[in-house]
Design a protein around this motif. Structure first.
Motif, PDB file in Angstrom:
ATOM      1  N   ILE A  83       0.925  -1.134   0.038  1.00 21.23           N
ATOM      2  CA  ILE A  83       0.009  -0.043   0.064  1.00 21.23           C
ATOM      3  C   ILE A  83       0.809   1.218   0.012  1.00 21.23           C
ATOM      4  CG2 ILE A  83      -1.768   1.416   1.275  1.00 21.23           C
ATOM      5  CD1 ILE A  83      -2.642  -1.509   2.353  1.00 21.23           C
ATOM      6  N   SER A  84       1.783   1.328   0.600  1.00 20.07           N
ATOM      7  CA  SER A  84       2.984   2.260   0.686  1.00 20.07           C
ATOM      8  C   SER A  84       3.369   2.588  -0.695  1.00 20.07           C
ATOM      9  CB  SER A  84       4.160   1.971   1.801  1.00 20.07           C
ATOM     10  OG  SER A  84       3.407   2.126   3.127  1.00 20.07           O
ATOM     11  N   ALA A  85       3.932   1.590  -1.371  1.00 21.07           N
ATOM     12  CA  ALA A  85       4.427   1.586  -2.781  1.00 21.07           C
ATOM     13  C   ALA A  85       3.337   2.099  -3.684  1.00 21.07           C
ATOM     14  CB  ALA A  85       4.699   0.189  -3.195  1.00 21.07           C
ATOM     15  N   CYS A  86       2.189   1.919  -3.466  1.00 18.61           N
ATOM     16  CA  CYS A  86       1.003   2.504  -4.097  1.00 18.61           C
ATOM     17  C   CYS A  86       0.647   3.706  -4.001  1.00 18.61           C
ATOM     18  CB  CYS A  86      -0.286   1.814  -3.801  1.00 18.61           C
ATOM     19  SG  CYS A  86      -0.723   0.143  -4.542  1.00 18.61           S
ATOM     20  N   GLY A  87       1.011   4.384  -2.821  1.00 22.65           N
ATOM     21  CA  GLY A  87       1.067   5.741  -2.449  1.00 22.65           C
ATOM     22  C   GLY A  87       2.035   6.368  -3.139  1.00 22.65           C
ATOM     23  N   LYS A  88       3.392   5.696  -3.172  1.00 19.27           N
ATOM     24  CA  LYS A  88       4.509   6.470  -3.898  1.00 19.27           C
ATOM     25  C   LYS A  88       4.167   6.695  -5.164  1.00 19.27           C
ATOM     26  CE  LYS A  88       9.315   7.630  -3.403  1.00 19.27           C
ATOM     27  NZ  LYS A  88       9.613   8.404  -2.332  1.00 19.27           N
ATOM     28  N   ALA A  89       3.402   5.629  -5.872  1.00 16.80           N
ATOM     29  CA  ALA A  89       3.360   5.713  -7.314  1.00 16.80           C
ATOM     30  C   ALA A  89       2.015   6.497  -7.719  1.00 16.80           C
ATOM     31  CB  ALA A  89       3.093   4.228  -7.888  1.00 16.80           C
TER      32      ALA A  89
END
Length: 176
Positions: A83-89
Motif C-alpha cells: 500500500i505504501s508503494a501504491c502511495g509512492k506511485a
C-alpha cells in the motif's frame, strides 16, 4: 534459500547506500533476478520497503505479486508495504483494492494500513477519499496517529481545502 536471502540482503543494503541513479538501476535489475525465489515475509517487506524508498514503487509491487505467485500468503506487513508503494506511485485506487483484499483474506487493517492508504489518496489528489478513509478508520475504532493526521491535512491542503484541513487539525486536538 539462505544464499538467496544473503544475496538479497546484500543488494538491499547496497540500494540503501547508493545515491547514483545508474548504480541504483543496476542494483534493482540484479535484485529482480531473485524475485521468483521464495523467501520469508520479512524479507519481502524489506525489499519492498527499500524499493519504495528508492523510488521504485512498481518494482516493489512486482515483488508483492511475485510473493503471492510463489505461494506466499501475505501478512499485514506485506500488505502495508504494498500500500505504501501504491502511495509512492500515486495509485490510490490500487491501494484501496489492496485494503479490500486484506479484508477478504481476514487480515484487519491497522493504523499503519490506514495511514498508508490516506497517504496514497493524498498523493493521488483524492482529498475527499482521504477524509472518508479517516472517518471509516474512526468508525472502526482504529486510532489515528500523527502520520495519519498529517496525511489527511496534506490531502486537504493539496486539494485547496484549507477549512477542511483546519477541521482535521481540530479533530486531532480533540482526540489527543
Amino acid at each position: 534459500m539462505m544464499k538467496s536471502y544473503q544475496a538479497v540482503s546484500s543488494l538491499v543494503n547496497q540500494i540503501k547506500e547508493t545515491r547514483h541513479q545508474a548504480a541504483l538501476d543496476d542494483l534493482v535489475r540484479k535484485l529482480a533476478d531473485y524475485r521468483n525465489n521464495r523467501m520469508q515475509p520479512k524479507a519481502y517487506v524489506q525489499v519492498m520497503t527499500v524499493l519504495t524508498k528508492a523510488n521504485y514503487p512498481g518494482e516493489a509491487l512486482q515483488w508483492f505479486d511475485s510473493a503471492i505467485f510463489n505461494g506466499m500468503e501475505p501478512n499485514i506487513f506485506m500488505y502495508n508495504a504494498a500500500i505504501s508503494a501504491c502511495g509512492k506511485a500515486k495509485d490510490w485506487s490500487s491501494a484501496l483494492q489492496l485494503v479490500d483484499k486484506m479484508a477478504a483474506n481476514g487480515i484487519h487493517a491497522d493504523t499503519i494500513t490506514y495511514s498508508a492508504l490516506i497517504t496514497a489518496c493524498e498523493k493521488g489528489g483524492q482529498w475527499q477519499r482521504a477524509l472518508h478513509v479517516m472517518e471509516e478508520m474512526h468508525d472502526k475504532g482504529i486510532p489515528a496517529n500523527t502520520i495519519t493526521y498529517n496525511a489527511a491535512i496534506s490531502a486537504c491542503e493539496k486539494g485547496g481545502q484549507w477549512q477542511r484541513a483546519l477541521q482535521v487539525m481540530e479533530d486531532m486536538k480533540s482526540r489527543n
